[in-house]
Each structure stands twice: as C-alpha cells, then as structure tokens.
Design a protein around this motif. Structure first.
Motif, PDB file in Angstrom:
ATOM      1  N   GLN A  47       0.504  -1.839  -0.084  1.00 35.00           N
ATOM      2  CA  GLN A  47      -0.333  -0.024   0.244  1.00 35.00           C
ATOM      3  C   GLN A  47       1.013   1.475  -0.159  1.00 35.00           C
ATOM      4  N   ILE A  48       1.872   1.294   0.272  1.00 36.96           N
ATOM      5  CA  ILE A  48       2.681   2.097   0.305  1.00 36.96           C
ATOM      6  C   ILE A  48       2.533   2.571  -1.349  1.00 36.96           C
ATOM      7  N   GLU A  49       2.413   4.633  -1.339  1.00 36.74           N
ATOM      8  CA  GLU A  49       2.495   4.659  -2.993  1.00 36.74           C
ATOM      9  C   GLU A  49       3.540   4.369  -3.383  1.00 36.74           C
ATOM     10  N   SER A  50       3.429   4.602  -5.120  1.00 34.12           N
ATOM     11  CA  SER A  50       4.226   4.586  -5.785  1.00 34.12           C
ATOM     12  C   SER A  50       5.807   5.784  -5.379  1.00 34.12           C
ATOM     13  N   ASN A  51       5.235   7.021  -5.824  1.00 28.93           N
ATOM     14  CA  ASN A  51       5.905   7.696  -5.427  1.00 28.93           C
ATOM     15  C   ASN A  51       7.018   8.110  -4.663  1.00 28.93           C
ATOM     16  N   CYS A  52       5.976   7.385  -3.124  1.00 26.11           N
ATOM     17  CA  CYS A  52       7.201   7.592  -1.621  1.00 26.11           C
ATOM     18  C   CYS A  52       7.960   6.089  -2.163  1.00 26.11           C
ATOM     19  N   VAL A  53       8.058   5.194  -3.380  1.00 25.58           N
ATOM     20  CA  VAL A  53       8.465   4.042  -3.053  1.00 25.58           C
ATOM     21  C   VAL A  53       9.928   4.523  -3.737  1.00 25.58           C
ATOM     22  N   ALA A  54       9.350   5.230  -4.790  1.00 23.13           N
ATOM     23  CA  ALA A  54      10.637   6.151  -6.242  1.00 23.13           C
ATOM     24  C   ALA A  54      11.469   7.142  -6.259  1.00 23.13           C
ATOM     25  N   GLN A  55      11.553   8.092  -4.721  1.00 22.45           N
ATOM     26  CA  GLN A  55      11.666   9.090  -3.371  1.00 22.45           C
ATOM     27  C   GLN A  55      12.251   8.353  -3.087  1.00 22.45           C
ATOM     28  N   ASN A  56      11.950   7.238  -2.601  1.00 19.76           N
ATOM     29  CA  ASN A  56      13.256   6.377  -1.544  1.00 19.76           C
ATOM     30  C   ASN A  56      14.276   5.758  -2.638  1.00 19.76           C
ATOM     31  N   LEU A  57      13.871   5.259  -3.304  1.00 23.55           N
ATOM     32  CA  LEU A  57      14.834   4.680  -4.184  1.00 23.55           C
ATOM     33  C   LEU A  57      16.040   5.210  -4.557  1.00 23.55           C
ATOM     34  N   VAL A  58      15.548   6.771  -4.761  1.00 25.10           N
ATOM     35  CA  VAL A  58      16.751   7.708  -5.225  1.00 25.10           C
ATOM     36  C   VAL A  58      17.618   7.852  -3.748  1.00 25.10           C
ATOM     37  N   ARG A  59      16.942   8.218  -2.780  1.00 23.76           N
ATOM     38  CA  ARG A  59      17.629   8.785  -1.478  1.00 23.76           C
ATOM     39  C   ARG A  59      18.697   7.123  -0.892  1.00 23.76           C
ATOM     40  N   ILE A  60      18.360   6.017  -1.517  1.00 23.22           N
ATOM     41  CA  ILE A  60      18.756   4.701  -1.276  1.00 23.22           C
ATOM     42  C   ILE A  60      19.694   5.338  -1.996  1.00 23.22           C
ATOM     43  N   GLY A  61      20.273   5.046  -3.286  1.00 20.94           N
ATOM     44  CA  GLY A  61      21.182   5.308  -4.701  1.00 20.94           C
ATOM     45  C   GLY A  61      21.881   6.153  -4.264  1.00 20.94           C
ATOM     46  N   VAL A  62      21.015   7.853  -3.198  1.00 17.57           N
ATOM     47  CA  VAL A  62      22.653   8.211  -3.487  1.00 17.57           C
ATOM     48  C   VAL A  62      23.598   8.063  -2.091  1.00 17.57           C
ATOM     49  N   VAL A  63      22.929   7.289  -1.802  1.00 19.57           N
ATOM     50  CA  VAL A  63      24.003   6.727  -0.367  1.00 19.57           C
ATOM     51  C   VAL A  63      24.738   5.068  -0.693  1.00 19.57           C
ATOM     52  N   TYR A  64      24.048   4.811  -1.800  1.00 15.42           N
ATOM     53  CA  TYR A  64      24.588   3.281  -2.213  1.00 15.42           C
ATOM     54  C   TYR A  64      25.744   3.512  -3.393  1.00 15.42           C
ATOM     55  N   ASP A  65      25.800   4.931  -4.185  1.00 16.97           N
ATOM     56  CA  ASP A  65      27.184   4.918  -4.788  1.00 16.97           C
ATOM     57  C   ASP A  65      27.885   5.806  -4.316  1.00 16.97           C
ATOM     58  N   LEU A  66      27.538   6.902  -3.177  1.00 16.65           N
ATOM     59  CA  LEU A  66      28.953   7.287  -2.398  1.00 16.65           C
ATOM     60  C   LEU A  66      29.874   6.156  -1.275  1.00 16.65           C
ATOM     61  N   VAL A  67      28.945   4.930  -1.033  1.00 13.62           N
ATOM     62  CA  VAL A  67      29.450   3.892  -0.033  1.00 13.62           C
ATOM     63  C   VAL A  67      30.511   3.240  -0.972  1.00 13.62           C
ATOM     64  N   TYR A  68      30.002   2.634  -2.241  1.00 12.10           N
ATOM     65  CA  TYR A  68      29.816   1.950  -3.008  1.00 12.10           C
ATOM     66  C   TYR A  68      31.579   3.048  -3.639  1.00 12.10           C
ATOM     67  N   SER A  69      31.519   3.837  -3.891  1.00  8.45           N
ATOM     68  CA  SER A  69      33.022   5.207  -3.776  1.00  8.45           C
ATOM     69  C   SER A  69      33.971   5.107  -2.898  1.00  8.45           C
ATOM     70  N   CYS A  70      33.748   4.571  -1.687  1.00  6.53           N
ATOM     71  CA  CYS A  70      34.585   5.000  -0.888  1.00  6.53           C
ATOM     72  C   CYS A  70      35.196   3.275  -0.368  1.00  6.53           C
ATOM     73  N   LEU A  71      34.329   1.880  -0.758  1.00  4.07           N
ATOM     74  CA  LEU A  71      35.302   0.953  -1.194  1.00  4.07           C
ATOM     75  C   LEU A  71      35.818   0.377  -1.851  1.00  4.07           C
ATOM     76  N   HIS A  72      36.187   2.095  -2.704  1.00  2.00           N
ATOM     77  CA  HIS A  72      36.792   1.496  -4.171  1.00  2.00           C
ATOM     78  C   HIS A  72      38.352   2.267  -3.928  1.00  2.00           C
ATOM     79  N   THR A  73      38.328   3.556  -2.747  1.00  2.00           N
ATOM     80  CA  THR A  73      39.492   4.411  -2.953  1.00  2.00           C
ATOM     81  C   THR A  73      40.149   3.508  -2.018  1.00  2.00           C
ATOM     82  N   GLY A  74      41.631   3.929  -2.930  1.00  2.00           N
ATOM     83  CA  GLY A  74      42.740   3.288  -1.807  1.00  2.00           C
ATOM     84  C   GLY A  74      42.733   1.825  -1.966  1.00  2.00           C
TER      85      GLY A  74
END
Length: 408
Positions: A47-74
């Motif tokens: 029952q979670i609204e689709s726009n809420c799912v989409a917004q949270n996917l974007v939020r998750i994507g920001v953190v995912y990409d940031l941490v992924y970059s940290c894991l590949h530094t050094g």
C-alpha cells in the motif's frame, strides 16, 4: 508470500538501527536509512504509494553510490569496517524497494540477486534472525531470491572424472591414508611438513555431485562471482571480472576446452564461494584435523578449466587443499629456500616468486639450482597439506574443483 514480505521478515530490530555505530558515522546515512525504514516498519508494503517508493529509491541510490565509491578508494585492507556494514544495510534496503517498484518483474529480480551478491562480496556480515535462527542478512536474501526451480536450458554434459592414481604418479612428500588426528598433528602440523592425505573426503556429497555442471548451475546459476582472466595473477595480462556463475560454467568448464589461450583462461580462484552460497557449503565437511587447532577455518573455492595456474607463492596459514574432481600438478619448496626463489620486490607480490618453476631460467635465477623442488600430482579425492610459508605452484591438468581450508 511474495519476495518483499519474506525479505522484511529478515529486518533487524529497531535497536540495531538506533545504536549502530556504522550508520551513525555520517548524518546522511542516519537520515536516509531512517526515512526509508519508516514505511517498511509501518507494514502493508503493497500500500506504499509509488511516488514514495521512487523517492526512497533515489535516496538509497545516493548513499549506495557514495559508499560504493568509498569501498573503491585506496587499498582494500584500509577500507573502514563501518563503510562495509553500511553497504550491506543499504544493499538490503535497495533490494526491497527495487522489488516494490516493479512487482513480478523477472529483470528486476535478477538485478536484485546481483545487488545481493555485490553486497556479500564488498560488504560485511550483518547478523539477523529468521524464525529464531541466526543467519547472515544478505546471504539469506540471495537464497530467498533464487529459491526457484525453473531451468529451461538443455542439460550440460557431465565432466569426466578420474578414479584412483596413475601408475606414472610419483610423490616427493609422504602419502598417508586416513591418519589419526594425533599422528597428523605430531608428524606434520607440528613439524610443518607437507603430506598427501587419502581417504578423508570420500564421504563428501560434493564428490558425487560437483562434476555435474547441471547440479552447479541449478544450485547457483544466477549468482554473480568474481573470476580471474589471464595466465596467472602475477602477469600483466591478468584481470578480474564479475560474471554469472552459470555463464562461467557453460563457457569455461568443459572437457573439450583444452587448447584455450592462456590470456583467455577464466578461473574462479580463492573465492569464499561457500559463504556466498551456503547450499554448496552443505556438500563439504571440515576435516577433523583442522578442529585440533582452529574451529573456524577460512574456506576457499578454486574452480576452472585445464591450464589454470597459481604461480609459485606462499601463504601465512596452514592449508588443506582438497581435490573434488580433476587433477593438478603441484610443485613445493621449503620456506628455508626463500632467499633462492627470488620473491617480487613490490609488497603486493612479496609472497610470489619471479621464477617459472616449470621452466626455470637458470641464467636469470641461478640460486634456484640449490632448491629442492618437490613434485606431485593431486588427484580426485586426495588432500594436500601445505604448511605455512611453504612455496607452492599449482596447475590444473583437467577441469578442476578444489577446496582450500586455511587454518591456524
């Protein structure tokens, strides 16, 4: 029950998130994880609204990409453990929201399995509970997502397996049949003397199952694994790739693939496959000899076609190298011969010799003349004990699956 509901059953407790130091190291992690958890904890995910799912996917994507970059530094050993744990948590949440965004999509499901495997390889273990039993979060996620029995492809040809030793075999190490734990400990472990052991893995289910590619594909075909490409890791033509386990099996694990150029060889080497895919772990057993000193050995998989090579190198741990199918040429040298084996000067390869021990260039490496090189062929059902610091060169003579137990 759909996938999302089954995955939410694995959700760690509120206390885990509120007190987790990894999440608290950055305000961004704390804010995003808190926001995306809120609708999941409220229940009724359908029952979670689709726009809420989409917004949270974007939020998750920001953190995912940031941490992924940290894991590949050094260098990998310098990556903070907290970042690896956050990567595991954010991968789990990303999978849930991906599945909510496209219910029933087979493409999204396959990508979710990929995200789980990347999380297992790059993240750190996060303990959770399912029906009262402790489990690893992403390992259980991947098992749930691949819990299907659909196999439309034609069956693959079974690999030939060898039975017994060859009349031409010779061994430069002691050969012992089902030694007692006490004998192995006093005569080999304590003295750090290599030995070939027979009769200790015959009861493994893997001995009857793993030479059938259809079994391996059916169990783990959709999983993503790292493979080495090239002749050997110390050469410039070497690289690594992530591939589907099924594609690796189909393309590289064939009896007839005997004349593949070295630079095209693919090798699933030194990978913690059994942590990633516990279903395969059920087919092997930890030999009793290890429990004498270490109750938690590190278990590595070595799977590849004929011609794969590990150059002459050393490892810091005790090693039981178990041959499930196929055969391998092994060349050993004592730690006492280290000054005569010309280790690489760069610290990354300091445990690897510059000498090609199959074709020694004595003009370049004259000190090798003083080294006693011990040779043997490791065949199906045999186990080689390699003590810490012993130099060993390994080459597959046929399609081969080996399991290493590294222990203290």
């Amino acid at each position: 029950m759909d996938f999302v509901s089954r995955l939410i059953e694995l959700l760690p407790s509120s206390k885990f998130f509120e007190e987790n130091n990894s999440i608290l190291i950055k305000r961004l992690y704390e804010d995003v994880i808190g926001k995306v958890l809120k609708p999941i904890r409220a229940g009724c995910c359908d029952q979670i609204e689709s726009n809420c799912v989409a917004q949270n996917l974007v939020r998750i994507g920001v953190v995912y990409d940031l941490v992924y970059s940290c894991l590949h530094t050094g260098e990998w050993h310098a990556v903070p453990q907290q970042e690896r744990e956050v990567f595991t948590i954010i991968s789990y949440l990303r999978i849930i929201y991906m599945l909510m965004s496209a219910p029933g999509s087979s493409d999204v499901l396959r990508h979710a399995v990929y995200i789980a495997d990347i999380g297992i390889m790059l993240g750190s273990k996060v303990k959770t509970y399912l029906k009262g039993n402790e489990c690893d979060l992403l390992t259980e996620v991947a098992s749930i997502l691949t819990d299907t029995k659909e196999h439309d492809e034609p069956p693959l040809k079974k690999l030939r397996i060898e039975f017994g030793c060859s009349a031409e075999d010779s061994y430069d190490v002691p050969v012992i049949v089902q030694p007692s734990v006490e004998f192995f400990g006093s005569e080999h472990y304590d003295k750090r003397e290599p030995a070939l052991l027979r009769g200790i893995i015959n009861d493994w289910p893997a001995m009857q199952k793993w030479h059938d590619p259809n079994y391996l594909v059916g169990l783990a075909g959709e999983r993503t694994v790292p493979v080495e490409i090239g002749s050997q890791y110390s050469n410039e033509d070497w690289s690594q790739r992530l591939v589907k386990f099924k594609d690796f099996i189909v393309e590289h694990l064939k009896d007839e693939c005997s004349d593949v150029p070295n630079q095209s060889l693919a090798y699933l080497a030194q990978h913690e496959l059994f942590d990633q895919i516990p279903e395969l772990r059920k087919d092997i057993r930890v030999p009793d000899y290890i429990g004498r000193t270490d109750v938690d050995p590190r278990i590595k998989a070595w799977l590849g076609p004929k011609g794969t090579v590990s150059p002459l190198h050393t490892d810091p741990s005790h090693n039981l190298l178990c041959q499930v199918f196929g055969s391998k040429t092994i060349i050993l040298a004592s730690p006492d011969d280290t000054p005569n084996l010309y280790p690489h000067e760069h610290f990354i390869l300091a445990n690897t010799s510059r000498v090609d021990v199959k074709n020694v260039d004595y003009d370049r490496f004259p000190l090798v003349r003083a080294v006693r090189l011990r040779r043997l062929v490791l065949r199906r059902g045999e186990v080689l004990y390699i003590p810490p610091g012993w130099w060993h060169f390994v080459e597959s003579l046929a399609p081969s699956f080996s399991v290493s137990f590294w222990f203290e």
